[in-house]
Design a protein around this motif. Structure first.
Motif, PDB file in Angstrom:
ATOM      1  N   UNK A 165       0.730  -1.330   0.247  1.00 19.59           N
ATOM      2  CA  UNK A 165       0.203  -0.036  -0.406  1.00 19.59           C
ATOM      3  C   UNK A 165       0.749   1.084   0.164  1.00 19.59           C
ATOM      4  N   UNK A 166       2.009   1.121   0.737  1.00 20.22           N
ATOM      5  CA  UNK A 166       2.824   2.007   0.991  1.00 20.22           C
ATOM      6  C   UNK A 166       3.659   2.946  -0.719  1.00 20.22           C
ATOM      7  N   UNK A 167       3.641   1.587  -1.388  1.00 21.30           N
ATOM      8  CA  UNK A 167       4.532   1.274  -2.700  1.00 21.30           C
ATOM      9  C   UNK A 167       3.743   2.098  -3.438  1.00 21.30           C
ATOM     10  N   UNK A 168       2.184   1.320  -3.582  1.00 23.63           N
ATOM     11  CA  UNK A 168       1.694   2.149  -4.281  1.00 23.63           C
ATOM     12  C   UNK A 168       0.641   3.524  -4.165  1.00 23.63           C
ATOM     13  N   UNK A 169       0.933   3.877  -2.947  1.00 22.40           N
ATOM     14  CA  UNK A 169       0.715   5.135  -2.442  1.00 22.40           C
ATOM     15  C   UNK A 169       1.789   6.557  -3.526  1.00 22.40           C
ATOM     16  N   UNK A 170       2.857   5.840  -3.737  1.00 28.23           N
ATOM     17  CA  UNK A 170       3.987   7.091  -4.432  1.00 28.23           C
ATOM     18  C   UNK A 170       3.593   7.291  -5.385  1.00 28.23           C
ATOM     19  N   UNK A 171       2.588   6.206  -6.010  1.00 28.22           N
ATOM     20  CA  UNK A 171       2.873   5.853  -7.728  1.00 28.22           C
ATOM     21  C   UNK A 171       1.283   7.198  -8.029  1.00 28.22           C
ATOM     22  N   UNK A 172       0.840   7.668  -6.948  1.00 25.30           N
ATOM     23  CA  UNK A 172      -0.639   8.840  -6.932  1.00 25.30           C
ATOM     24  C   UNK A 172      -1.413   8.458  -7.804  1.00 25.30           C
ATOM     25  N   UNK A 173      -1.983   6.546  -8.426  1.00 30.99           N
ATOM     26  CA  UNK A 173      -3.030   6.632  -9.045  1.00 30.99           C
ATOM     27  C   UNK A 173      -2.881   5.754 -10.177  1.00 30.99           C
ATOM     28  N   UNK A 174      -1.276   5.628 -10.304  1.00 34.41           N
ATOM     29  CA  UNK A 174      -0.843   4.987 -11.625  1.00 34.41           C
ATOM     30  C   UNK A 174      -0.419   3.354 -10.680  1.00 34.41           C
ATOM     31  N   UNK A 175      -0.476   2.867 -11.762  1.00 32.92           N
ATOM     32  CA  UNK A 175       0.635   1.290 -11.801  1.00 32.92           C
ATOM     33  C   UNK A 175       2.242   1.659 -10.994  1.00 32.92           C
ATOM     34  N   UNK A 176       2.279   0.390 -10.239  1.00 34.13           N
ATOM     35  CA  UNK A 176       4.312   0.783  -9.758  1.00 34.13           C
ATOM     36  C   UNK A 176       4.447  -0.650  -9.562  1.00 34.13           C
ATOM     37  N   UNK A 177       5.078  -0.665 -10.349  1.00 36.48           N
ATOM     38  CA  UNK A 177       6.203  -2.006 -10.586  1.00 36.48           C
ATOM     39  C   UNK A 177       6.460  -2.230  -9.031  1.00 36.48           C
TER      40      UNK A 177
END
Ligand SMILES: [Zn+2]
Length: 152
Positions: A61-73
């Motif tokens: 979730x923390x990693x995902x939040x850094x993507x601001x709505x985009x997919x994070x690999x």
């Protein structure tokens, strides 16, 4: 085991629609303790602990939040994204814990399988071992969850 009045009260609370639109128990006919017990057994068979699963979910979730709505690999096979819902939802257990309504989605890129959870799911799993009842919109199947979030 005889249920304490507090357990009875909590079960009634979880079945109600007071805290979430469809209720945390969905249309599950089992009682709360059976749901928690069954999932605890499933997790044990998978060789995981609920804290370990919750920690991994929080990390994603923390990693995902850094993507601001985009997919994070994440690694080779996993992608995560989070919406930006800042609304809060209370934990149904009587301890005044509130969590973000934010939804994280994890996608296994090889199979295309996805799973999603809210910040409240993370709390419920970590603190209460509760994956919600069958038919609840945020029911999480432990086997499916573990398969996706721990994939390499
Ligand atoms: Zn709680």
């Amino acid at each position: 085991m005889k249920k304490s009045p507090q357990q009875e009260k909590l079960e009634a609370l979880l079945k109600s629609s007071k805290f979430s639109m469809c209720g945390f128990m969905g249309d599950d006919k089992r009682n709360l303790w059976e749901v928690i017990d069954t999932d605890a057994t499933a997790i044990e068979k998978l060789g995981k602990k609920q804290e370990e699963i919750a920690a991994r979910m929080q990390h994603l979730t923390d990693l995902a939040a850094s993507g601001l709505g985009d997919w994070v690999q994440v690694g080779k096979n996993l992608q995560v994204s989070a919406d930006d819902n800042r609304g809060m939802i209370p934990c149904p257990w009587p301890h005044h814990k509130r969590c973000l309504k934010r939804i994280t989605t994890a996608r296994h890129s090889a199979t295309g399988r996805t799973i999603r959870w809210s910040d409240l799911n993370i709390h419920l799993i970590k603190e209460h071992g509760f994956f919600e009842g069958r038919g609840s919109p945020f029911r999480i199947e432990p086997q499916e969850l573990v398969k996706i979030i721990f994939c390499e």
